[in-house]
Design a protein around this motif. Sequence first.
Motif, mmCIF file in Angstrom:
data_model
loop_
_atom_site.group_PDB
_atom_site.id
_atom_site.type_symbol
_atom_site.label_atom_id
_atom_site.label_comp_id
_atom_site.label_asym_id
_atom_site.label_seq_id
_atom_site.Cartn_x
_atom_site.Cartn_y
_atom_site.Cartn_z
ATOM 1 N N PHE A 103 0.805 -1.222 0.000
ATOM 2 C CA PHE A 103 0.000 0.000 0.000
ATOM 3 C C PHE A 103 0.840 1.276 0.000
ATOM 4 O O PHE A 103 0.303 2.353 -0.146
ATOM 5 C CB PHE A 103 -1.022 0.023 1.138
ATOM 6 N N PHE A 104 2.143 1.204 0.156
ATOM 7 C CA PHE A 104 2.999 2.376 -0.030
ATOM 8 C C PHE A 104 3.591 2.257 -1.430
ATOM 9 O O PHE A 104 3.473 3.168 -2.229
ATOM 10 C CB PHE A 104 4.081 2.429 1.048
ATOM 11 N N GLU A 105 4.212 1.170 -1.708
ATOM 12 C CA GLU A 105 4.598 0.670 -3.004
ATOM 13 C C GLU A 105 5.291 1.669 -3.921
ATOM 14 O O GLU A 105 5.684 2.754 -3.542
ATOM 15 C CB GLU A 105 3.383 0.083 -3.710
ATOM 16 N N VAL A 106 5.427 1.256 -5.157
ATOM 17 C CA VAL A 106 6.132 2.007 -6.181
ATOM 18 C C VAL A 106 5.407 3.309 -6.523
ATOM 19 O O VAL A 106 6.040 4.337 -6.750
ATOM 20 C CB VAL A 106 6.299 1.138 -7.452
ATOM 21 N N THR A 107 4.100 3.263 -6.560
ATOM 22 C CA THR A 107 3.324 4.418 -7.018
ATOM 23 C C THR A 107 3.494 5.642 -6.128
ATOM 24 O O THR A 107 3.268 6.754 -6.586
ATOM 25 C CB THR A 107 1.837 4.071 -7.120
ATOM 26 N N MET A 108 3.899 5.449 -4.892
ATOM 27 C CA MET A 108 4.098 6.584 -4.002
ATOM 28 C C MET A 108 5.575 6.928 -3.827
ATOM 29 O O MET A 108 5.929 8.103 -3.784
ATOM 30 C CB MET A 108 3.462 6.309 -2.640
ATOM 31 N N ILE A 109 6.424 5.934 -3.739
ATOM 32 C CA ILE A 109 7.827 6.202 -3.419
ATOM 33 C C ILE A 109 8.579 6.804 -4.602
ATOM 34 O O ILE A 109 9.438 7.668 -4.417
ATOM 35 C CB ILE A 109 8.542 4.932 -2.883
ATOM 36 N N VAL A 110 8.257 6.407 -5.821
ATOM 37 C CA VAL A 110 8.979 6.939 -6.983
ATOM 38 C C VAL A 110 8.764 8.442 -7.132
ATOM 39 O O VAL A 110 9.747 9.187 -7.231
ATOM 40 C CB VAL A 110 8.606 6.163 -8.275
ATOM 41 N N PRO A 111 7.520 8.935 -7.140
ATOM 42 C CA PRO A 111 7.361 10.389 -7.257
ATOM 43 C C PRO A 111 7.999 11.157 -6.089
ATOM 44 O O PRO A 111 8.601 12.216 -6.296
ATOM 45 C CB PRO A 111 5.850 10.603 -7.268
ATOM 46 N N ILE A 112 7.891 10.621 -4.885
ATOM 47 C CA ILE A 112 8.478 11.297 -3.721
ATOM 48 C C ILE A 112 9.995 11.385 -3.867
ATOM 49 O O ILE A 112 10.597 12.428 -3.617
ATOM 50 C CB ILE A 112 8.085 10.570 -2.416
ATOM 51 N N ALA A 113 10.627 10.289 -4.293
ATOM 52 C CA ALA A 113 12.084 10.275 -4.441
ATOM 53 C C ALA A 113 12.539 11.204 -5.566
ATOM 54 O O ALA A 113 13.546 11.904 -5.429
ATOM 55 C CB ALA A 113 12.572 8.850 -4.697
ATOM 56 N N ILE A 114 11.800 11.228 -6.662
ATOM 57 C CA ILE A 114 12.175 12.089 -7.782
ATOM 58 C C ILE A 114 12.000 13.562 -7.405
ATOM 59 O O ILE A 114 12.864 14.392 -7.703
ATOM 60 C CB ILE A 114 11.380 11.725 -9.047
ATOM 61 N N PRO A 168 17.412 5.253 -11.868
ATOM 62 C CA PRO A 168 17.787 4.343 -10.781
ATOM 63 C C PRO A 168 16.681 4.185 -9.728
ATOM 64 O O PRO A 168 16.471 3.090 -9.218
ATOM 65 C CB PRO A 168 19.027 4.992 -10.161
ATOM 66 N N VAL A 169 15.965 5.257 -9.438
ATOM 67 C CA VAL A 169 14.875 5.188 -8.454
ATOM 68 C C VAL A 169 13.792 4.245 -8.944
ATOM 69 O O VAL A 169 13.306 3.387 -8.195
ATOM 70 C CB VAL A 169 14.294 6.599 -8.179
ATOM 71 N N ILE A 170 13.410 4.375 -10.201
ATOM 72 C CA ILE A 170 12.364 3.512 -10.765
ATOM 73 C C ILE A 170 12.804 2.052 -10.731
ATOM 74 O O ILE A 170 12.032 1.174 -10.321
ATOM 75 C CB ILE A 170 12.011 3.957 -12.194
ATOM 76 N N LEU A 171 14.023 1.772 -11.143
ATOM 77 C CA LEU A 171 14.512 0.386 -11.165
ATOM 78 C C LEU A 171 14.591 -0.219 -9.766
ATOM 79 O O LEU A 171 14.155 -1.359 -9.547
ATOM 80 C CB LEU A 171 15.882 0.321 -11.854
ATOM 81 N N ILE A 172 15.134 0.528 -8.818
ATOM 82 C CA ILE A 172 15.250 0.028 -7.441
ATOM 83 C C ILE A 172 13.865 -0.191 -6.830
ATOM 84 O O ILE A 172 13.618 -1.210 -6.168
ATOM 85 C CB ILE A 172 16.072 1.006 -6.575
ATOM 86 N N ALA A 173 12.940 0.735 -7.062
ATOM 87 C CA ALA A 173 11.593 0.607 -6.503
ATOM 88 C C ALA A 173 10.857 -0.588 -7.105
ATOM 89 O O ALA A 173 10.191 -1.341 -6.394
ATOM 90 C CB ALA A 173 10.805 1.892 -6.741
ATOM 91 N N ASN A 190 9.509 -3.884 -4.970
ATOM 92 C CA ASN A 190 8.114 -4.305 -5.011
ATOM 93 C C ASN A 190 7.982 -5.696 -5.606
ATOM 94 O O ASN A 190 7.222 -6.521 -5.097
ATOM 95 C CB ASN A 190 7.302 -3.296 -5.820
ATOM 96 N N LEU A 191 8.740 -5.976 -6.658
ATOM 97 C CA LEU A 191 8.682 -7.275 -7.316
ATOM 98 C C LEU A 191 9.109 -8.398 -6.381
ATOM 99 O O LEU A 191 8.504 -9.475 -6.374
ATOM 100 C CB LEU A 191 9.551 -7.268 -8.565
ATOM 101 N N LEU A 192 10.118 -8.158 -5.563
ATOM 102 C CA LEU A 192 10.598 -9.176 -4.635
ATOM 103 C C LEU A 192 9.505 -9.588 -3.653
ATOM 104 O O LEU A 192 9.231 -10.774 -3.482
ATOM 105 C CB LEU A 192 11.825 -8.676 -3.871
#
Length: 116
Positions: free
Chosen positions: A16-27, A35-40, A44-46
């Motif tokens: 529920f925090f996931e990629v959709t929230m962390i990527v925009p915040i980090a960018i 790199p942020v997109i790939l790491i996120a 999430n995939l793991l």
Amino acid sequence: MIWTYFIIFILAAIPFFEVTMIVPIAIIGGMPAIPVILIAILGNLLTVALFIIFVDSIRNWRKKRKTNVETNDSKRHQRAKKIRDKYGLPGLAFIGPFFIGTHLTALLAVTFGGHA
């Protein structure tokens, strides 16, 4: 810098925090986008992959324990089948992450008959 990427990995793995929230915040915070997109995505995939494997193994274990008396489908299971028949697993896989998150979508997909 490595700690920042590690935190991005961990936060992207949290349901529920996931990629959709962390990527925009980090960018927005000034981190480089690729790199942020790939790491996120990896974070999430793991957790989604581990979650699917865990739920699938529990489902298989329950199937083995089921007796002939329990083969009648419950009303909830019949409703789930109707939803699956209407939208299908591909529809759930593409639309689900945007509305309910990847972890819950994975649970529903495995419940509806998808396999790891």
